[in-house]
Design a protein around this motif. Structure first.
Motif, PDB file in Angstrom:
ATOM      1  N   LEU A 123      38.524  35.620  64.255  1.00 19.02           N
ATOM      2  CA  LEU A 123      37.567  36.592  63.631  1.00 19.02           C
ATOM      3  C   LEU A 123      38.006  36.715  62.487  1.00 19.02           C
ATOM      4  O   LEU A 123      39.436  36.773  61.719  1.00 19.02           O
ATOM      5  N   MET A 124      37.202  36.607  61.719  1.00 18.52           N
ATOM      6  CA  MET A 124      37.080  36.966  60.150  1.00 18.52           C
ATOM      7  C   MET A 124      36.804  37.638  59.353  1.00 18.52           C
ATOM      8  O   MET A 124      36.011  38.367  59.830  1.00 18.52           O
ATOM      9  N   VAL A 125      37.414  38.009  58.517  1.00 17.56           N
ATOM     10  CA  VAL A 125      37.041  39.388  58.143  1.00 17.56           C
ATOM     11  C   VAL A 125      36.572  39.487  56.336  1.00 17.56           C
ATOM     12  O   VAL A 125      37.035  38.395  55.969  1.00 17.56           O
ATOM     13  N   PRO A 126      35.457  40.298  56.520  1.00 17.59           N
ATOM     14  CA  PRO A 126      34.896  39.528  55.803  1.00 17.59           C
ATOM     15  C   PRO A 126      34.650  39.646  54.377  1.00 17.59           C
ATOM     16  O   PRO A 126      36.241  40.607  53.923  1.00 17.59           O
ATOM     17  N   THR A 127      34.938  38.685  53.403  1.00 19.10           N
ATOM     18  CA  THR A 127      35.498  38.564  52.276  1.00 19.10           C
ATOM     19  C   THR A 127      33.947  39.397  51.251  1.00 19.10           C
ATOM     20  O   THR A 127      33.091  39.357  51.493  1.00 19.10           O
ATOM     21  N   ALA A 128      35.020  39.713  49.748  1.00 18.70           N
ATOM     22  CA  ALA A 128      33.913  40.404  48.748  1.00 18.70           C
ATOM     23  C   ALA A 128      32.438  39.693  48.624  1.00 18.70           C
ATOM     24  O   ALA A 128      31.756  39.860  47.610  1.00 18.70           O
ATOM     25  N   ASP A 129      32.892  38.363  48.505  1.00 15.59           N
ATOM     26  CA  ASP A 129      31.419  37.133  48.112  1.00 15.59           C
ATOM     27  C   ASP A 129      30.943  37.064  49.469  1.00 15.59           C
ATOM     28  O   ASP A 129      29.496  35.979  48.472  1.00 15.59           O
ATOM     29  N   MET A 130      30.481  37.872  49.863  1.00 18.93           N
ATOM     30  CA  MET A 130      29.142  37.603  51.271  1.00 18.93           C
ATOM     31  C   MET A 130      28.230  38.828  50.604  1.00 18.93           C
ATOM     32  O   MET A 130      28.816  39.480  49.577  1.00 18.93           O
ATOM     33  N   GLU A 131      26.886  38.536  50.681  1.00 14.09           N
ATOM     34  CA  GLU A 131      25.668  38.889  49.798  1.00 14.09           C
ATOM     35  C   GLU A 131      25.336  40.659  50.551  1.00 14.09           C
ATOM     36  O   GLU A 131      24.994  40.250  50.805  1.00 14.09           O
ATOM     37  N   LEU A 132      26.384  41.166  49.881  1.00 12.37           N
ATOM     38  CA  LEU A 132      26.080  42.869  50.319  1.00 12.37           C
ATOM     39  C   LEU A 132      26.078  43.589  48.931  1.00 12.37           C
ATOM     40  O   LEU A 132      27.016  43.308  48.092  1.00 12.37           O
TER      41      LEU A 132
END
Length: 159
Positions: A123-132
């Protein structure tokens, strides 16, 4: 003193003192080069005290208005500036529009299944480099942490 023939002297240019002693301009003292737009030091002190989370010194400079009875304009400006400061002052407590979990519930550790999945990389915790956008990313993190998010009330969730 050299003054250019065209235009005006750069108001941000500060000539050092001839004796070489630092004067603290822009470090200890606010430098405002336009005389007609000088800030009221008492108002700035109130604004800083209002926004600071640290307890400020009990000693402050007290400014008075000379001939206040004859200087209504300056008194009105002072009253208006204090009213503006009070309007922007943060509330001493937050009243939530919707039910939020207690602090104890929020501080509870993650379940063993979720913690184990994160440790194993399943389970990967989302990183800030996601396109959000920042708002979308905040909603994702709140949901992963079990913080309820209500439409239009993201600040309450983050608080």
């Amino acid at each position: 003193n050299y003054i250019p023939a065209i235009g005006e002297v750069d108001p941000l240019l500060k000539i050092p003192r001839p004796d070489g002693v630092p004067d603290g301009i822009r470090i200890k003292v606010l430098h405002e080069p336009i005389p007609s737009k000088q800030s009221n030091s008492a108002v700035i002190e109130l604004q800083l005290r209002n926004r600071s989370k640290k307890k400020r010194s009990a000693y402050t400079t007290v400014r008075s208005i000379e001939n206040a009875s004859k200087n209504n304009r300056e008194v009105d400006q002072w009253i208006q500036s204090v009213e503006e400061i009070h309007e922007t002052k943060p509330a001493p407590e937050v009243r939530y529009q919707n039910r939020m979990p207690s602090g104890e519930d929020m501080m509870a550790p993650l379940s063993r299944d979720i913690a184990g999945a994160i440790e194993k990389g399943e389970l990967m915790v989302p990183t800030a480099d996601m396109e959000l956008t920042l708002e979308e990313y905040t909603v994702v993190l709140c949901c992963l942490l079990g913080i309820p998010v209500y439409k239009g009330r993201l600040v309450e969730s983050v608080h």
